[in-house]
Enzyme design. Structure first.
Site, PDB file in Angstrom:
ATOM      1  CE  LYS A 251      -3.110   3.168   0.884  1.00  0.00           C
ATOM      2  NZ  LYS A 251      -4.125   3.732  -0.060  1.00  0.00           N
TER       3      LYS A 251
ATOM      4  CB  CYS B 228      -3.548   9.516   0.887  1.00  0.00           C
ATOM      5  SG  CYS B 228      -4.930   9.174   1.221  1.00  0.00           S
TER       6      CYS B 228
HETATM    7  N1  NAD Z   1     -10.576   9.163   1.732  1.00  0.00           N
HETATM    8  C1  NAD Z   1      -9.495   8.789   1.146  1.00  0.00           C
HETATM    9  O1  NAD Z   1     -10.305   8.580   0.020  1.00  0.00           O
HETATM   10  C2  NAD Z   1      -8.457   7.276   1.647  1.00  0.00           C
HETATM   11  C3  NAD Z   1      -7.439   6.604   0.103  1.00  0.00           C
HETATM   12  C4  NAD Z   1      -7.251   5.274   0.401  1.00  0.00           C
HETATM   13  C5  NAD Z   1      -7.300   5.694   2.360  1.00  0.00           C
HETATM   14  N2  NAD Z   1      -7.095   5.586   3.037  1.00  0.00           N
HETATM   15  C6  NAD Z   1      -6.619   5.946   4.468  1.00  0.00           C
HETATM   16  O2  NAD Z   1      -8.438   5.503   5.182  1.00  0.00           O
HETATM   17  C7  NAD Z   1      -7.917   5.960   6.425  1.00  0.00           C
HETATM   18  C8  NAD Z   1      -9.640   7.044   6.336  1.00  0.00           C
HETATM   19  O3  NAD Z   1      -9.531   8.117   5.364  1.00  0.00           O
HETATM   20  P1  NAD Z   1     -10.230   9.146   5.500  1.00  0.00           P
HETATM   21  O4  NAD Z   1      -9.866  10.202   4.354  1.00  0.00           O
HETATM   22  O5  NAD Z   1     -11.562   8.754   5.320  1.00  0.00           O
HETATM   23  O6  NAD Z   1     -10.600   9.308   6.745  1.00  0.00           O
HETATM   24  P2  NAD Z   1     -10.999  11.128   7.437  1.00  0.00           P
HETATM   25  O7  NAD Z   1     -10.395  11.725   8.671  1.00  0.00           O
HETATM   26  O8  NAD Z   1     -12.295  11.877   6.771  1.00  0.00           O
HETATM   27  O9  NAD Z   1     -12.287   9.968   7.788  1.00  0.00           O
HETATM   28  C9  NAD Z   1     -11.788   9.397   9.162  1.00  0.00           C
HETATM   29  C10 NAD Z   1     -13.294   9.620  10.319  1.00  0.00           C
HETATM   30  O10 NAD Z   1     -12.777   8.282  11.397  1.00  0.00           O
HETATM   31  C11 NAD Z   1     -13.382   8.989  11.846  1.00  0.00           C
HETATM   32  N3  NAD Z   1     -12.947   8.324  13.763  1.00  0.00           N
HETATM   33  C12 NAD Z   1     -11.622   8.634  14.010  1.00  0.00           C
HETATM   34  N4  NAD Z   1     -12.569   8.169  15.329  1.00  0.00           N
HETATM   35  C13 NAD Z   1     -13.297   7.215  15.186  1.00  0.00           C
HETATM   36  C14 NAD Z   1     -13.584   6.192  16.509  1.00  0.00           C
HETATM   37  N5  NAD Z   1     -12.292   5.853  17.530  1.00  0.00           N
HETATM   38  N6  NAD Z   1     -14.908   5.536  16.868  1.00  0.00           N
HETATM   39  C15 NAD Z   1     -15.092   5.979  15.124  1.00  0.00           C
HETATM   40  N7  NAD Z   1     -14.608   6.616  13.978  1.00  0.00           N
HETATM   41  C16 NAD Z   1     -13.881   7.085  14.315  1.00  0.00           C
HETATM   42  C17 NAD Z   1     -13.344  10.135  12.278  1.00  0.00           C
HETATM   43  O11 NAD Z   1     -14.468  10.994  13.230  1.00  0.00           O
HETATM   44  C18 NAD Z   1     -13.617  10.612  10.463  1.00  0.00           C
HETATM   45  O12 NAD Z   1     -14.925  10.641  10.522  1.00  0.00           O
HETATM   46  C19 NAD Z   1      -6.976   6.909   6.095  1.00  0.00           C
HETATM   47  O13 NAD Z   1      -5.717   5.943   6.878  1.00  0.00           O
HETATM   48  C20 NAD Z   1      -6.272   7.323   4.717  1.00  0.00           C
HETATM   49  O14 NAD Z   1      -5.355   7.194   5.256  1.00  0.00           O
HETATM   50  C21 NAD Z   1      -8.280   6.780   2.349  1.00  0.00           C
END
Ligand code: NAD
Length: 389
Positions: free
Chosen positions: A190, A244
């Site tokens: 990844k 990212c």
């Molecule tokens: N967004 C993308 O397109 C994408 C693509 C590839 C990988 N990722 C990975 O996926 C993960 C999430 O990314 P994202 O962009 O959605 O992040 P984000 O910050 O937009 O969303 C994360 C969510 O998790 C919630 N959260 C935090 N602690 C929590 C808990 N204890 N219980 C329940 N919910 C909780 C937050 O409130 C938030 O809404 C990251 O590790 C990111 O690197 C995201």
């Protein structure tokens, strides 16, 4: 089992049904009203179709009935550029004791190498029940989630066959291909991809600076270098950042001695806004100029400004120029014509589709005076980053 909805914020899966859990009350409220708190092509339609049917919002109290839990909480890079997985750890500490025997945890958040091993140990510490664990990284590109969820091969890293089989059974319902491996390889795969992309963009940006140094425009150089050449394909320059690429690059280099290219890539990409400002200053006295900045998001056609270098550029311009007006169809709505009117310098810093209709003639007409252009993505097709209009 129906997994016909994909939501970036969904955290919990139960048989026949997806339950979304999030600690952000604002997001939960919006989603419960059928409002998406972010832009993602195709997700609103899925939400409308499934909300309160196959997809409901819930809490961790419902986990004891779940067969599988997907963890997709955010992972961060600290101010000191160190990995911060505290949200993942908190979630696991909270949910592990609630899960039933034989249930599966799918860790999907992006994590630094060996994190799944640490999470495995944490689960064992928190419960004596038989909990299965896999690392199945999210690899979709923001803006293409729905499409790519079905199309991308799903990597599944597991310590044992039972965990893999359980995860594979779920993913095989909607992905075209699953790839079996161990968790560390999955973590590295990844991060390796995003780090490679980040470094590739950095090189493209450095080559742009070198061409400029020699008084040549990179687009002319690339046209000649790439033309009909089988080993060509050198990418164009542009802002490379967002939530990212930088984070993943720093996750993979953490605690290793092999990190010079990665750190160098960060220096080049992250300083691009400073470079733009200094190049503009060579061409005009910015402090006397009114700037129009087009595009604030970290990449085109999204509403996400996390880690956006356009935002960094905006902050710099605020200090170094007479005034800055901004336009972004996804963030700072407003009339483009008004933002452009009377500008002395126009910077197109994001290549949103909305800007592809722009032409030099059209801009001239809207501005009404001589203007210096910085076209970061060659949106106007002139093949030059800096030029007078
Ligand atoms: N967004 C993308 O397109 C994408 C693509 C590839 C990988 N990722 C990975 O996926 C993960 C999430 O990314 P994202 O962009 O959605 O992040 P984000 O910050 O937009 O969303 C994360 C969510 O998790 C919630 N959260 C935090 N602690 C929590 C808990 N204890 N219980 C329940 N919910 C909780 C937050 O409130 C938030 O809404 C990251 O590790 C990111 O690197 C995201």
């Amino acid at each position: 089992m129906h997994l016909n909805i994909y939501l970036r914020m969904h955290k919990v899966l139960v048989l026949n049904q997806v339950i979304g859990v999030d600690i952000d009350k604002k997001k939960i409220k919006a989603i419960s009203q059928g409002i998406l708190p972010f832009l993602e092509e195709g997700v609103l339609a899925l939400l409308e179709r499934n909300l309160n049917k196959d997809f409901t919002l819930g809490t961790n109290d419902q986990l004891s009935s779940c067969d599988a839990v997907f963890i997709t909480v955010g992972t961060l890079l600290s101010d000191k550029l160190l990995p911060d997985h505290s949200a993942v750890v908190e979630v696991v500490e909270d949910i592990a004791p609630r899960l039933k025997d034989g249930s599966l945890i799918v860790l999907r958040s992006t994590v630094e190498p060996k994190t799944t091993r640490k999470i495995f140990k944490l689960i064992k510490k928190k419960t004596t029940k038989d909990i299965h664990l896999v690392y199945a990284p999210e690899r979709i590109a923001e803006g293409f989630a729905v499409k790519e969820l079905y199309e991308l091969p799903q990597i599944i890293g597991s310590f044992d066959d039972i965990s893999f089989d359980k995860a594979s059974e779920i993913f095989s319902l909607f992905v075209s291909q699953v790839i079996k491996t161990d968790p560390l390889t999955a973590e590295l795969a990844k991060l390796t991809l995003n780090t490679y992309r980040y470094a590739r963009f950095a090189l493209a940006n450095e080559l742009m600076m070198i061409a400029n140094h020699h008084g040549k425009d990179i687009y002319d150089v690339l046209k000649i270098a790439n033309k009909d050449y089988i080993r060509g394909g050198i990418p164009s320059p542009g802002f490379a950042a967002g939530p990212c690429l930088v984070k993943d690059s720093f996750f993979i280099r953490h605690n290793t001695p092999y990190n010079d290219v990665i750190y160098g890539s960060y220096l080049i990409n992250d300083r691009l806004p400073e470079y733009i400002v200094s190049e503009l200053n060579k061409r005009t006295k910015l402090k006397n100029q009114k700037i129009a900045l087009l595009g604030l998001t970290f990449k085109k056609n999204v509403d996400d400004t996390r880690g956006s270098l356009s935002m960094k550029l905006y902050d710099l311009l605020e200090k170094k120029s007479k005034s800055v007006s901004v336009h972004d169809p996804y963030v700072a709505k407003g009339e483009l014509k008004k933002v452009l009117k009377n500008a002395d310098v126009i910077i197109i810093s994001v290549n949103h589709d909305e800007y592809t209709n722009l032409t030099s003639e059209g801009i001239k007409h809207m501005v009404g005076n001589k203007v210096l252009i910085c076209d970061m993505w060659n949106v106007l097709g002139k093949g030059q980053i800096f030029f007078d209009l």
